[in-house]
Enzyme design. Structure first.
Site, PDB file in Angstrom:
ATOM      1  N   ALA A  18      49.364   4.825  -8.823  1.00  0.00           N
ATOM      2  CA  ALA A  18      50.415   3.969  -9.394  1.00  0.00           C
ATOM      3  C   ALA A  18      51.346   4.746 -10.322  1.00  0.00           C
ATOM      4  CB  ALA A  18      49.777   2.794 -10.138  1.00  0.00           C
ATOM      5  N   SER A 143      50.599   4.330   7.431  1.00  0.00           N
ATOM      6  CA  SER A 143      51.895   4.954   7.733  1.00  0.00           C
ATOM      7  C   SER A 143      52.247   4.664   9.182  1.00  0.00           C
ATOM      8  CB  SER A 143      51.808   6.467   7.548  1.00  0.00           C
ATOM      9  OG  SER A 143      52.948   7.086   8.115  1.00  0.00           O
ATOM     10  N   TYR A 156      46.927  14.049   8.689  1.00  0.00           N
ATOM     11  CA  TYR A 156      47.457  12.836   8.042  1.00  0.00           C
ATOM     12  C   TYR A 156      47.412  11.640   9.008  1.00  0.00           C
ATOM     13  CZ  TYR A 156      50.961   9.984   5.497  1.00  0.00           C
ATOM     14  OH  TYR A 156      51.629   8.983   4.823  1.00  0.00           O
ATOM     15  N   LYS A 160      45.300   8.093   8.628  1.00  0.00           N
ATOM     16  CA  LYS A 160      45.913   6.760   8.592  1.00  0.00           C
ATOM     17  C   LYS A 160      45.462   5.902   9.780  1.00  0.00           C
ATOM     18  CE  LYS A 160      48.384   7.396   4.803  1.00  0.00           C
ATOM     19  NZ  LYS A 160      48.015   6.714   3.551  1.00  0.00           N
TER      20      LYS A 160
END
Ligand code: NAP
Length: 249
Positions: A18, A143, A156, A160
């Site tokens: 965050a 993603s 990656y 995902k």
């Protein structure tokens, strides 16, 4: 209902990553929705900045999602200081791109650990309280490339795609407890992560986006906010695309 104390009867939402980018906007949207938001950063200074930003509506905490000891410590601190989260948003994520022939074990493992194994490790200790209260939301930030594929991102994309499969399985496990599990799959979002792209990569990508522009982080956060709401109570096991028409499945 989540446990109370410092949260003044608000439900608690935990948002990883965050400190920057999409996570900042997810935290802001959930505050706006009335949650007490605990946002994480990898450094103490990042956590302090989150505390400052959220003021009375939340707090920052240090968490490295690729480190099991850090997850254990953070969950303990979270439960002691704030109570049990009703919502967890797995947003923290990294890329370490390389073509397969050149990819190192470290590039592979660090991305899988940070983006996927973390979701298993951090969700598990939070489930019992959600199950007990018969209300919960697990929201995973995936993603577009999980479905589309992307050269140079096999680590990656695997992380995902794994996250989206995890989402469906956990949704099936937890539906009877009124806990929904969903993923949001952004396309090309204007953050530090996409700053790393060259101008050529950027314009090649934008040519493929039907809306012809990048997403603002708040446009992804809006969908997370909806999935966390009571209005989304009958949606589970889904991956919602927020990609401007980059990939239409
Ligand atoms: P970003 O601007 O690079 O921010 C990454 C966030 O993850 C930061 O808050 C960072 O914390 C945190 N983080 C990194 N490594 C971590 C670790 N080991 N443990 C805990 N936290 C860690 O990324 P973003 O673009 O906002 O992306 C957020 C999510 O959206 C990611 O899951 C990403 O894969 C996904 N996504 C992004 C795009 C895009 O175009 N930007 C597209 C599709 C999906 P520190 O500040 O402390 O480093």
């Amino acid at each position: 209902m989540a446990s109370m104390d410092s949260t003044d009867e608000k439900k608690i939402a935990l948002v990883t990553g965050a400190s920057r980018g999409i996570g900042v906007e997810i935290a802001a949207a959930l505050v706006n929705d009335g949650f007490y938001v605990v946002g994480t950063a990898t450094s103490a200074s990042g956590a302090d900045a989150i505390s400052e930003r959220l003021a009375d509506n939340g707090a920052g905490m240090v968490l490295r999602v690729d480190d099991p000891a850090s997850i254990e410590a953070a969950v303990k601190q979270l439960q002691q200081d704030h109570g049990h989260p009703a919502v967890v948003v797995h947003n923290a994520g990294v890329t370490r791109d390389n073509l397969m022939l050149r990819m190192s074990d470290d590039e592979w493992t660090s991305v899988i650990d940070t983006n996927l194994t973390s979701v298993y490790r951090l969700t598990k200790p939070l489930l019992r309280a959600m199950m007990k209260s018969r209300w919960g939301r697990v929201i995973n930030v995936s993603s577009v490339v999980a479905q589309m594929g992307n050269p140079g991102q096999s680590n990656y994309v695997a992380s995902k795609a794994g996250m989206e499969g995890f989402t469906r399985s956990l949704a099936a496990e937890l539906g009877s407890r009124n806990i929904t599990v969903n993923a949001v799959a952004p396309g090309f979002v204007d953050t530090d992560m996409t700053d790393a792209l060259t101008d050529d990569q950027r314009s090649a990508m934008l040519e493929r986006v039907a809306l012809g522009r990048m997403a603002a982080p708040a446009e992804v956060a809006a969908v997370v906010s909806f999935l966390a709401s009571d209005s989304a109570g009958y949606i589970t096991g889904e991956t919602i695309a927020v990609n401007g028409g980059l990939y239409m499945s």
